[in-house]
Design an enzyme around this catalytic site. Structure first.
Site, PDB file in Angstrom:
ATOM      1  N   PRO A  13       0.781  -1.235   0.000  1.00  0.00           N
ATOM      2  CA  PRO A  13       0.000   0.000   0.000  1.00  0.00           C
ATOM      3  C   PRO A  13       0.816   1.290   0.000  1.00  0.00           C
ATOM      4  CG  PRO A  13      -0.882  -1.541   1.612  1.00  0.00           C
ATOM      5  CD  PRO A  13       0.362  -2.163   1.065  1.00  0.00           C
ATOM      6  N   ASN A  14       0.351   2.221  -0.792  1.00  0.00           N
ATOM      7  CA  ASN A  14       0.888   3.589  -0.880  1.00  0.00           C
ATOM      8  C   ASN A  14       2.218   3.706  -1.611  1.00  0.00           C
ATOM      9  OD1 ASN A  14      -1.262   4.932   0.606  1.00  0.00           O
ATOM     10  ND2 ASN A  14      -0.500   3.791   2.372  1.00  0.00           N
ATOM     11  N   ARG A  21       5.215  11.165  -2.272  1.00  0.00           N
ATOM     12  CA  ARG A  21       4.882  10.774  -0.888  1.00  0.00           C
ATOM     13  C   ARG A  21       6.100  10.986   0.025  1.00  0.00           C
ATOM     14  NH1 ARG A  21       4.541   4.579   1.270  1.00  0.00           N
ATOM     15  NH2 ARG A  21       3.978   5.085   3.420  1.00  0.00           N
ATOM     16  N   TYR A  26      11.173   8.875   1.612  1.00  0.00           N
ATOM     17  CA  TYR A  26      11.190   7.829   0.578  1.00  0.00           C
ATOM     18  C   TYR A  26      11.904   8.224  -0.707  1.00  0.00           C
ATOM     19  CZ  TYR A  26       7.767   5.814   3.744  1.00  0.00           C
ATOM     20  OH  TYR A  26       7.143   5.301   4.861  1.00  0.00           O
ATOM     21  N   ASN A  77       8.190  -5.556  -0.883  1.00  0.00           N
ATOM     22  CA  ASN A  77       8.125  -4.428   0.041  1.00  0.00           C
ATOM     23  C   ASN A  77       6.680  -4.380   0.518  1.00  0.00           C
ATOM     24  OD1 ASN A  77       7.979  -2.061   1.441  1.00  0.00           O
ATOM     25  ND2 ASN A  77       9.086  -0.823  -0.072  1.00  0.00           N
ATOM     26  N   ALA A  80       3.140  -0.766   4.726  1.00  0.00           N
ATOM     27  CA  ALA A  80       2.569  -0.771   6.081  1.00  0.00           C
ATOM     28  C   ALA A  80       2.123  -2.164   6.532  1.00  0.00           C
ATOM     29  CB  ALA A  80       1.410   0.205   6.167  1.00  0.00           C
ATOM     30  N   HIS A  83       3.894  -4.264   9.257  1.00  0.00           N
ATOM     31  CA  HIS A  83       3.789  -4.072  10.697  1.00  0.00           C
ATOM     32  C   HIS A  83       2.586  -4.771  11.337  1.00  0.00           C
ATOM     33  CE1 HIS A  83       6.911  -1.311   9.663  1.00  0.00           C
ATOM     34  NE2 HIS A  83       6.096  -0.558   8.958  1.00  0.00           N
ATOM     35  N   GLU A 101      12.586  -9.577   1.948  1.00  0.00           N
ATOM     36  CA  GLU A 101      11.789  -8.392   2.285  1.00  0.00           C
ATOM     37  C   GLU A 101      12.670  -7.152   2.153  1.00  0.00           C
ATOM     38  OE1 GLU A 101       9.076  -8.604   5.611  1.00  0.00           O
ATOM     39  OE2 GLU A 101       9.608  -6.564   6.231  1.00  0.00           O
ATOM     40  N   HIS A 103      12.825  -2.684   2.115  1.00  0.00           N
ATOM     41  CA  HIS A 103      12.213  -1.395   2.428  1.00  0.00           C
ATOM     42  C   HIS A 103      13.130  -0.287   1.941  1.00  0.00           C
ATOM     43  CE1 HIS A 103       9.084  -3.141   4.950  1.00  0.00           C
ATOM     44  NE2 HIS A 103      10.012  -4.015   5.292  1.00  0.00           N
ATOM     45  N   ARG A 110      13.376   5.128  11.998  1.00  0.00           N
ATOM     46  CA  ARG A 110      12.148   5.919  11.872  1.00  0.00           C
ATOM     47  C   ARG A 110      11.666   6.347  13.249  1.00  0.00           C
ATOM     48  NH1 ARG A 110       9.387   4.932   6.931  1.00  0.00           N
ATOM     49  NH2 ARG A 110       7.981   6.543   7.695  1.00  0.00           N
TER      50      ARG A 110
END
Ligand code: DQA
Length: 148
Positions: A13-14, A21, A26, A77, A80, A83, A101, A103, A110
């Site tokens: 998502p996103n 964004r 990012y 990736n 969200a 999590h 995985e 990111h 963060r």
């Protein structure tokens, strides 16, 4: 059995709005820019790539069920979903191909504490974060080494 040459790259998502964004986190690259980098590297390796993005957990899982088996491996990736998605964790666990995985940002640097926890990473062979789009390329280098 057909020769394995297809890499699956899944984005959660996103990630479709990368570029605009939160660019301080990012970067300014769009997902299409990342896809172009992945495609160029895949050509070097002689792989085809199924690169996709979805804002919907179930849609990602459906694609992974369909395209994960018989692939070289899956680079994901989960965004969200990282999590909180036990459903995605279960899906990745069920795959019998290597899963990496990735990111863009360094989750451990963060400000939000929940970002330093990945429920999906235990289902992966390894985890790469913090190198922007290079995280994807490093994952490809790993998978190439596995099959060489
Ligand atoms: C991300 C990190 C996640 O915490 C976030 O929800 C994302 C992007 C990354 O690539 O840095 O959407 O997966």
């Amino acid at each position: 059995m057909p020769p394995k040459h297809r890499l699956v790259v899944a984005n959660g998502p996103n990630l479709d709005i990368l570029g605009t964004r939160e660019p301080d986190i990012y970067g300014r690259q769009t997902l299409a820019d990342i896809q172009a980098m992945v495609d160029a590297k895949a050509e070097e390796y002689g792989w085809t790539v199924s690169f996709f993005q979805s804002n919907h957990e179930g849609e990602l899982i459906d694609r992974l069920h369909k395209e994960g088996p018989d692939s070289i491996g899956v680079i994901i990736n989960p965004a969200a979903l990282t999590h909180y998605s036990i459903a995605l964790y279960d899906c990745l666990r069920a795959l019998d191909v290597p899963v990496v995985e990735v990111h863009l940002s360094n989750l451990f640097a963060r400000t939000e504490e929940y970002r330093s926890r990945s429920v999906t990473a235990p289902a992966a062979l390894g985890f790469i974060c913090g190198f922007g789009s290079r995280s994807y390329i490093l994952a490809m280098e790993y998978l190439n080494a596995v099959y060489e």
